[in-house]
Design a protein around this motif. Structure first.
Motif, PDB file in Angstrom:
ATOM      1  N   GLY A  80       0.819  -1.215   0.000  1.00 45.96           N
ATOM      2  CA  GLY A  80       0.000   0.000   0.000  1.00 45.96           C
ATOM      3  C   GLY A  80       0.844   1.253   0.000  1.00 45.96           C
ATOM      4  O   GLY A  80       0.533   2.234  -0.691  1.00 45.96           O
ATOM      5  N   LEU A  81       1.949   1.241   0.775  1.00 40.38           N
ATOM      6  CA  LEU A  81       2.812   2.415   0.826  1.00 40.38           C
ATOM      7  C   LEU A  81       3.563   2.624  -0.489  1.00 40.38           C
ATOM      8  O   LEU A  81       3.952   3.753  -0.816  1.00 40.38           O
ATOM      9  CB  LEU A  81       3.808   2.289   1.981  1.00 40.38           C
ATOM     10  N   LEU A  82       3.746   1.558  -1.264  1.00 38.58           N
ATOM     11  CA  LEU A  82       4.353   1.714  -2.589  1.00 38.58           C
ATOM     12  C   LEU A  82       3.459   2.574  -3.481  1.00 38.58           C
ATOM     13  O   LEU A  82       3.949   3.432  -4.229  1.00 38.58           O
ATOM     14  CB  LEU A  82       4.588   0.339  -3.225  1.00 38.58           C
ATOM     15  N   VAL A  83       2.161   2.365  -3.387  1.00 39.86           N
ATOM     16  CA  VAL A  83       1.226   3.210  -4.138  1.00 39.86           C
ATOM     17  C   VAL A  83       1.367   4.661  -3.700  1.00 39.86           C
ATOM     18  O   VAL A  83       1.381   5.584  -4.535  1.00 39.86           O
ATOM     19  CB  VAL A  83      -0.227   2.731  -3.936  1.00 39.86           C
ATOM     20  N   LEU A  84       1.493   4.879  -2.390  1.00 36.36           N
ATOM     21  CA  LEU A  84       1.631   6.245  -1.872  1.00 36.36           C
ATOM     22  C   LEU A  84       2.920   6.887  -2.376  1.00 36.36           C
ATOM     23  O   LEU A  84       2.924   8.058  -2.787  1.00 36.36           O
ATOM     24  CB  LEU A  84       1.612   6.219  -0.350  1.00 36.36           C
ATOM     25  N   ILE A  85       4.019   6.141  -2.362  1.00 36.34           N
ATOM     26  CA  ILE A  85       5.297   6.689  -2.833  1.00 36.34           C
ATOM     27  C   ILE A  85       5.188   7.098  -4.296  1.00 36.34           C
ATOM     28  O   ILE A  85       5.634   8.182  -4.704  1.00 36.34           O
ATOM     29  CB  ILE A  85       6.424   5.657  -2.626  1.00 36.34           C
ATOM     30  N   LEU A  86       4.580   6.240  -5.112  1.00 39.71           N
ATOM     31  CA  LEU A  86       4.413   6.574  -6.530  1.00 39.71           C
ATOM     32  C   LEU A  86       3.510   7.792  -6.709  1.00 39.71           C
ATOM     33  O   LEU A  86       3.728   8.612  -7.617  1.00 39.71           O
ATOM     34  CB  LEU A  86       3.832   5.372  -7.281  1.00 39.71           C
ATOM     35  N   ALA A  87       2.503   7.909  -5.833  1.00 45.53           N
ATOM     36  CA  ALA A  87       1.574   9.033  -5.943  1.00 45.53           C
ATOM     37  C   ALA A  87       2.211  10.346  -5.532  1.00 45.53           C
ATOM     38  O   ALA A  87       1.726  11.420  -5.922  1.00 45.53           O
ATOM     39  CB  ALA A  87       0.329   8.769  -5.092  1.00 45.53           C
ATOM     40  N   LEU A  88       3.293  10.281  -4.737  1.00 47.52           N
ATOM     41  CA  LEU A  88       3.919  11.504  -4.231  1.00 47.52           C
ATOM     42  C   LEU A  88       5.194  11.886  -4.979  1.00 47.52           C
ATOM     43  O   LEU A  88       5.837  12.873  -4.624  1.00 47.52           O
ATOM     44  CB  LEU A  88       4.255  11.338  -2.741  1.00 47.52           C
ATOM     45  N   LEU A  89       5.550  11.128  -6.012  1.00 51.60           N
ATOM     46  CA  LEU A  89       6.815  11.376  -6.700  1.00 51.60           C
ATOM     47  C   LEU A  89       6.898  12.788  -7.268  1.00 51.60           C
ATOM     48  O   LEU A  89       7.957  13.420  -7.254  1.00 51.60           O
ATOM     49  CB  LEU A  89       7.009  10.350  -7.828  1.00 51.60           C
ATOM     50  N   ALA A  90       5.784  13.294  -7.790  1.00 54.26           N
ATOM     51  CA  ALA A  90       5.801  14.611  -8.439  1.00 54.26           C
ATOM     52  C   ALA A  90       5.526  15.756  -7.470  1.00 54.26           C
ATOM     53  O   ALA A  90       5.438  16.907  -7.894  1.00 54.26           O
ATOM     54  CB  ALA A  90       4.787  14.641  -9.584  1.00 54.26           C
ATOM     55  N   TRP A  91       5.367  15.457  -6.180  1.00 58.11           N
ATOM     56  CA  TRP A  91       5.005  16.509  -5.219  1.00 58.11           C
ATOM     57  C   TRP A  91       6.006  17.677  -5.212  1.00 58.11           C
ATOM     58  O   TRP A  91       5.607  18.846  -5.254  1.00 58.11           O
ATOM     59  CB  TRP A  91       4.876  15.900  -3.825  1.00 58.11           C
ATOM     60  N   PRO A  92       7.321  17.423  -5.190  1.00 55.80           N
ATOM     61  CA  PRO A  92       8.245  18.572  -5.174  1.00 55.80           C
ATOM     62  C   PRO A  92       8.100  19.478  -6.391  1.00 55.80           C
ATOM     63  O   PRO A  92       8.373  20.677  -6.308  1.00 55.80           O
ATOM     64  CB  PRO A  92       9.630  17.893  -5.133  1.00 55.80           C
ATOM     65  N   LEU A  93       7.695  18.909  -7.518  1.00 59.30           N
ATOM     66  CA  LEU A  93       7.582  19.698  -8.746  1.00 59.30           C
ATOM     67  C   LEU A  93       6.203  20.315  -8.927  1.00 59.30           C
ATOM     68  O   LEU A  93       6.066  21.334  -9.615  1.00 59.30           O
ATOM     69  CB  LEU A  93       7.911  18.812  -9.965  1.00 59.30           C
TER      70      LEU A  93
END
Length: 647
Positions: free
Chosen positions: A159-172
């Motif tokens: 489940g946290l893998l989905v979260l990590i992928l969902a947050l990849l673009a957050w800094p940009l």
């Protein structure tokens, strides 16, 4: 010779409503995340020689994919991470009671009670309660790998893998979803102004409801973040100011519509231009090219638009001068304590918790007495179906059965043609994206997408191939039957309690809104909050009606009879707002006697709705000056009171 289709074979309206797919855009990034998050654990498990571990991690990723619905990055953290914690607790409890007979039945039933009660708090709590029970059922029904912490760690990691992928673009892209939401609200207002004053009444009402939904979503998004920033974020403060600034434009739309003259095309074009400025952060858009106003309604539109343009082009906003149109949210700790207290003291939470616990208890007891292979599927089906906050229990049971059949057809092809091993990875890459693609279409479509994924993962754990298909269908139908009987038919909720009381409260609140709309001592911000809450409450009531319309008679028939009254109340609020706008821009105010008369009629209507099981026509004696600003409001109140139920 052609033959007419027999009338008796025409599908009923409630069935057509259930099967009609909902319109929704395709979320391609979510589809890509689903494919990668569910296929990668399988590949890692196969590469390390532990395919079962990979399957468990993919199961955890599945729950993350289901919760991956938010646009804003901070909301994604809540929507995915918080339910994962509850899911880990659930699978841990289930693992500890696995194989302990009636102790396992009691434990899962107790978890069902807690799950049902916390599901009444809100959207994130509802998904958390769902995963708590789902994973507990899986842990209590499947022999998971040892030690006890391994299965929770694998599923939570997926489940946290989905979260990590969902947050990849957050800094940009930090802040981009929030700006996009506010800009989308501006565009819905532009669409509303484009049909205001025309004879396309149905289009106008649809556009107004779209504005209400968009405002709700934008305020929820901005205020949820602002509660954690405590007003320190200048970007959020500016977005909130821009969201507040569009409110006067929304308020003038009913006045413009009642005036019966279409607005010049330049007005909705100006709002579109402001929406672009909001989305890009531009603080120097071109000057508005608006026609000279000649009436009080035109002056109201001109004044509101110029105020909105001024706010949009202001680079710096003082946080102390910004009022939240829905009320400033309390601190997270206070809201958590308040929610916990409400859950313990709420009759509604106990009622839903007991319904879910009874159904799960029956299912667990049944499969304990009768040997059923993969018995946990029965309880899983009940958990998914018996979610009243997700929709009608009846329609979900029906759609679950139909979706399972459709999913089994896909699963039969996959299990028969795809050999175990590395071929499961490309199969998952193709199946997983269907979940976020079809979920917005409706529950039946979501079930059809999830079923082959679950069976593919189950085959990796059990190696039974197509032998899984028939038990899966049998268990799903058994779970639907238990949910319909023990969770639906044996809990006949009063129509008055379910919808009538809420609608009566909305009518009473509308009477209070009429009183405050013309009171000179009322704070404008308080008036705006009251109107926003009214529209939000009516939006929730409309959702409840739409769920009821999917149920068979008598519930569906009764909902159809009451539906016009919901529309009438919305029109009353519009007419009140329009009258208030006209008074503020030069029209003579109504007399206190006129206001008292309308308020009295609305309160009588509220009491009638609260006491009635069916609607009946009521004659009204609403009179007053024909040129009064309240004349359109009197007509709408009279129309609401004259609505009758069919005989």
């Amino acid at each position: 010779m052609s033959r007419e289709f027999p009338i008796g074979l025409t599908p009923p309206d409630w069935l057509i409503r259930n099967l009609r797919p909902q319109q929704a855009p395709v979320n391609k990034p979510a589809m890509a995340r689903a494919a990668l998050a569910m296929a990668l654990p399988l590949a890692i498990g196969l590469a390390t020689g532990h395919p079962a571990y990979g399957a468990l991690a993919s199961m955890g990723a599945l729950s993350g994919v289901i919760g991956d619905t938010a646009d804003a990055y901070r909301m994604r953290v809540l929507n995915i991470a918080v339910p994962q914690l509850f899911g880990a607790a659930g699978v841990t409890l289930g693992t500890l009671v696995y194989g302990h007979g009636w102790y396992a039945v009691a434990a899962v039933t107790g978890v069902a009670l807690v799950s049902g009660m916390i599901s009444t708090i809100g959207a994130v709590a509802s998904v958390s309660g769902l995963l708590l029970l789902l994973n507990c059922v899986v842990g209590a029904g499947l022999p998971l790998p040892h030690p006890w912490w391994l299965a929770p760690a694998l599923m939570t990691g997926g489940g946290l893998l989905v979260l990590i992928l969902a947050l990849l673009a957050w800094p940009l892209r930090s802040g981009v979803p929030e700006r996009a939401a506010v800009a989308a609200t501006y565009r819905t207002v532009a669409a509303l102004l484009a049909v205001s004053g025309t004879d396309r009444t149905e289009e106008y009402e649809d556009a107004r409801r779209t504005v209400t939904q968009s405002l709700n979503q934008s305020y929820d998004l901005i205020l949820a973040r602002r509660a954690r920033h405590h007003g320190r974020s200048l970007e959020l403060t500016r977005l909130l100011a821009q969201l507040n600034a569009i409110t006067p434009v929304v308020e003038v739309a009913p006045a413009a519509h009642l005036a019966g003259r279409p607005l010049p095309p330049g007005i909705p074009e100006a709002v579109h231009h402001l929406a672009q400025a909001v989305e890009t952060g531009d603080t120097d858009p071109a000057a508005l090219d608006l026609p000279a106003p000649a009436t009080e309604t035109a002056r109201a539109v001109d004044h509101a638009l110029r105020h909105t343009a001024e706010v949009v082009t202001t680079p710096d906003v003082d946080p102390r001068g910004i009022d939240d149109r829905l009320g400033r949210p309390a601190a997270l700790g206070i809201r958590t304590a308040r929610a916990a207290r409400n859950v313990v003291l709420s009759a509604n939470s106990w009622r839903y918790g007991l319904r879910l616990a009874v159904c799960i208890g029956i299912a667990q007891a049944l499969v304990s007495l009768i040997p059923v292979p993969r018995s946990y599927w029965v309880a899983l089906t009940i958990t998914f179906v018996l979610k009243p906050d997700f929709g009608s229990v009846f329609s979900r049971a029906l759609l679950r059965a139909l979706g399972t059949v459709a999913g089994l057809v896909i699963a039969a092809v996959v299990l028969a043609e795809v050999p175990l091993g590395w071929w499961d990875v490309p199969a998952m890459l193709l199946l997983a994206p269907l979940i976020p693609a079809l979920t917005p279409r409706g529950y039946g479509y979501q079930t059809a997408a999830i079923t082959p994924v679950i069976l593919l993962l189950s085959d990796i754990l059990n190696h039974q191939g197509t032998a899984l298909l028939l038990p899966r269908l049998t268990d799903s139908l058994l779970g639907c039957a238990i949910a319909l009987t023990a969770g639906y038919l044996l809990w006949p909720e009063s129509w008055r309690t379910r919808v009538g009381d809420r609608l009566a409260d909305a009518v009473a609140d509308t009477a209070a809104y009429v009183e405050t709309a013309f009171a000179t001592t009322t704070d404008p911000a308080a008036r705006a909050r009251m109107r926003r809450r009214l529209y939000r409450d009516l939006s929730d009531i409309r959702t409840e009606f739409q769920r009821a319309l999917t149920e068979p008679p008598p519930t569906g028939r009764r909902a159809a009879a009451w539906w016009p009254l919901v529309v009438a109340v919305e029109r009353i609020i519009d007419a009140t707002t329009a009258a208030r706008v006209r008074v503020r821009h030069g029209a003579p105010p109504p007399s206190p006697a006129e206001i008292t008369q309308v308020v009295l009629q609305l309160r009588e209507l509220s009491e009638g709705v609260r006491d009635a099981e069916t609607l009946a026509p009521v004659r009204t004696d609403l009179t007053g000056p024909a040129d009064s600003v309240l004349e359109p409001l009197r007509q709408e109140v009279a129309a609401a009171r004259s609505i009758a139920s069919p005989h």
